[in-house]
Enzyme design. Sequence first.
Site, PDB file in Angstrom:
ATOM      1  N   HIS A 238       0.812  -1.217   0.000  1.00 17.59           N
ATOM      2  CA  HIS A 238       0.000   0.000   0.000  1.00 17.59           C
ATOM      3  C   HIS A 238       0.847   1.270   0.000  1.00 17.59           C
ATOM      4  CE1 HIS A 238      -3.113  -2.897   1.290  1.00 17.59           C
ATOM      5  NE2 HIS A 238      -3.959  -2.047   0.749  1.00 17.59           N
ATOM      6  N   GLY A 239       2.110   1.157   0.356  1.00 17.72           N
ATOM      7  CA  GLY A 239       2.976   2.328   0.355  1.00 17.72           C
ATOM      8  C   GLY A 239       4.227   2.100   1.180  1.00 17.72           C
TER       9      GLY A 239
END
Length: 264
Positions: A150-151
């Site tokens: 997700h990051g």
Amino acid sequence: IPQIASKKIRPNFDQVQSGLFLIAIGLFRKIVIADTLAPMVNRILDSPENFDWKSLIIASIGFGLQIYGDFAGYSAIARGVSRLFGIEMMINFRQPYLATSVTDFWRRWHISLSTWFRDYLYIPLGGNKGSKLRTNVNLLIVMTIAGLWHGAAFGFIVWGLLHGIFLVADKYFSKYVLRSKKLILAFLPLGWVITQGAVFFAWIFFRNPDLSEAVDILSLILNRATGTFEISDALLVFSALVASFSLDLSEKFLAPMYQKRRQL
């Protein structure tokens, strides 16, 4: 892709009708629930030092409902639009906030993503075919990578690692509960409460990928910080809860009943 390749895509009346219904539900989740909650969530969680601990809990719950409204909303719209063209797409969310265990939650939440991680990461690592220790390590690796997906931030990594820990704990606890039918019935409501508490707790790190910000919010909550509290924020989240659960229950119980009547 196989449906498109078959060149026999012709939407029928039921597909058009159910497709429009899915689009309507998706727009409601996205616009009415998610987009209405977002300003309140951002106002509180972007400046947590200005609000009291109750407001921070309310905003954190609001974010869990917001992200569900966003994700499930766009998925329903995509499925609905596809049906208008005669194409059936997989169900991506299956009432995840009705789950009674974290394992059950991941069978219901973002199904396309979770099955991808299962097929292309968990199983190649060995899945549950090895020792218990190896299986637990595989779960922790997969969920940590899912967070990193997700990051590139520590908050996402902690979110994934937490879910990995929850899944490992769930495996051992469920074996104990499954030994008795009485325990199963007694655990269902308690399991729901524990599961939602764990999921919404982890959302704090997802919403605040800067780990220091997430820790600050948790610290303010645990220390019962004082500050601004607006009853309208609590009413907004309560309304969103009612709306979200009403849609979940209608999809779970009313939609199948309607389909059966159409087939009679």
